[in-house]
Design an enzyme around this catalytic site. Sequence first.
Site, short mmCIF file in Angstrom:
data_model
loop_
_atom_site.label_atom_id
_atom_site.label_comp_id
_atom_site.label_asym_id
_atom_site.label_seq_id
_atom_site.Cartn_x
_atom_site.Cartn_y
_atom_site.Cartn_z
N ASP A 141 0.68 -1.21 -0.08
CA ASP A 141 0.11 0.00 -0.13
C ASP A 141 0.91 1.31 -0.13
O ASP A 141 0.31 2.36 0.52
CB ASP A 141 -1.04 0.11 1.12
CG ASP A 141 -2.26 1.00 1.09
OD1 ASP A 141 -2.63 1.54 2.18
OD2 ASP A 141 -2.44 1.47 0.04
N LYS A 144 2.76 3.46 -5.61
CA LYS A 144 2.37 2.46 -6.49
C LYS A 144 3.37 1.96 -7.74
O LYS A 144 3.43 0.81 -8.12
CB LYS A 144 0.98 3.01 -7.37
CG LYS A 144 -0.05 3.49 -6.35
CD LYS A 144 -0.10 2.58 -5.20
CE LYS A 144 -0.99 3.39 -4.06
NZ LYS A 144 -0.90 2.65 -2.78
N ASP A 169 -3.12 -2.99 -2.56
CA ASP A 169 -4.23 -2.15 -2.34
C ASP A 169 -4.02 -1.33 -3.81
O ASP A 169 -3.02 -1.23 -4.29
CB ASP A 169 -4.13 -1.06 -1.27
CG ASP A 169 -5.60 -0.17 -1.06
OD1 ASP A 169 -5.22 0.88 -0.50
OD2 ASP A 169 -6.41 -0.66 -1.52
N ASN A 170 -5.31 -0.78 -4.24
CA ASN A 170 -5.24 0.45 -5.40
C ASN A 170 -4.80 0.02 -6.45
O ASN A 170 -4.41 0.26 -7.36
CB ASN A 170 -4.24 1.60 -4.82
CG ASN A 170 -4.64 2.09 -3.55
OD1 ASN A 170 -3.79 1.93 -2.80
ND2 ASN A 170 -5.93 2.25 -3.32
N GLU A 199 -11.48 4.00 -0.92
CA GLU A 199 -11.71 4.40 0.40
C GLU A 199 -12.86 5.74 0.51
O GLU A 199 -12.47 6.82 -0.13
CB GLU A 199 -10.69 4.48 1.49
CG GLU A 199 -9.39 5.55 0.51
CD GLU A 199 -8.41 4.69 0.04
OE1 GLU A 199 -8.72 3.87 -0.61
OE2 GLU A 199 -7.26 5.28 0.03
#
Length: 214
Positions: A141, A144, A169-170, A199
Amino acid sequence: TQSTRPQRLLNAVQKNATRGDPRSVVKAIDDFCRHKEWAMNVGDEKGCILDSVVSEINPAAVLELGTYCGYSTVRIARLLPPHAKLITLEFNPDFAAIARQVIAWAGLEEKVQLVEGASGDWIPKMKEQFGITTFDLVFLDHWKDRYLPDTKLMEECGLLRKGSVLLADNVICPGTPDYLEYIRSSPRYESRYFKSHLEYTKVEDGLEKSVFKG
Ligand SMILES: O=C(NC/C=C/[C@H]1O[C@@H](n2ccc(=O)cc2)[C@H](O)[C@@H]1O)c1cc([N+](=O)[O-])cc(O)c1O
Ligand SMILES: [Mg+2]
């Protein structure tokens, strides 16, 4: 002097959460981010997926890349069995200082080791510095564009075993296209996408769960 968003998030925890009660810390941050100021925590919706993956693995050794304010650190650590360890890497000293206080408010210091610095520097030192053999779970997380190089680095450093789980995540928003391409096309991983939302918003995002085959 102006306060920062992480400082205001910590204030909300200290005001609204009960010391030693991780669930109330998670709720206080989610309420703050939903009703006062958005912040890049994994959040409550993706957080429930994270919880289910952690509970399924029941990991003894967890690595989190990207502590930020410690929201997912608390979410994960609250579910760990006794003697399990969570190492979380944070690059920004100001974020690390806030996260330490959030983790302490939740009463989870014993289970968490917050390490300050860059993932690329620390991953090669995990074994010698922290007596880690392999990680059962890695939660990605952080920046990126670091997901892919750090995954390759963890492979090279022998930090993954047959069955180790990477949870990222993401993968949609902001997106990690090179990581997704690699992990989904590699014969060394079994990957599954958990569709969710960014989120505190209605924007699509999700978590990619990838099991290392050894
Ligand atoms: O950019 C995002 N995350 C980057 C997180 C970076 C964190 O990882 C740390 N780190 C720790 C170790 C390192 O080696 C490098 C950085 C940084 O110091 C920061 O604390 C993001 C953005 C959105 N968004 O909607 O825009 C939503 C999200 O859920 C996100 O996670
Ligand atoms: Mg994130």
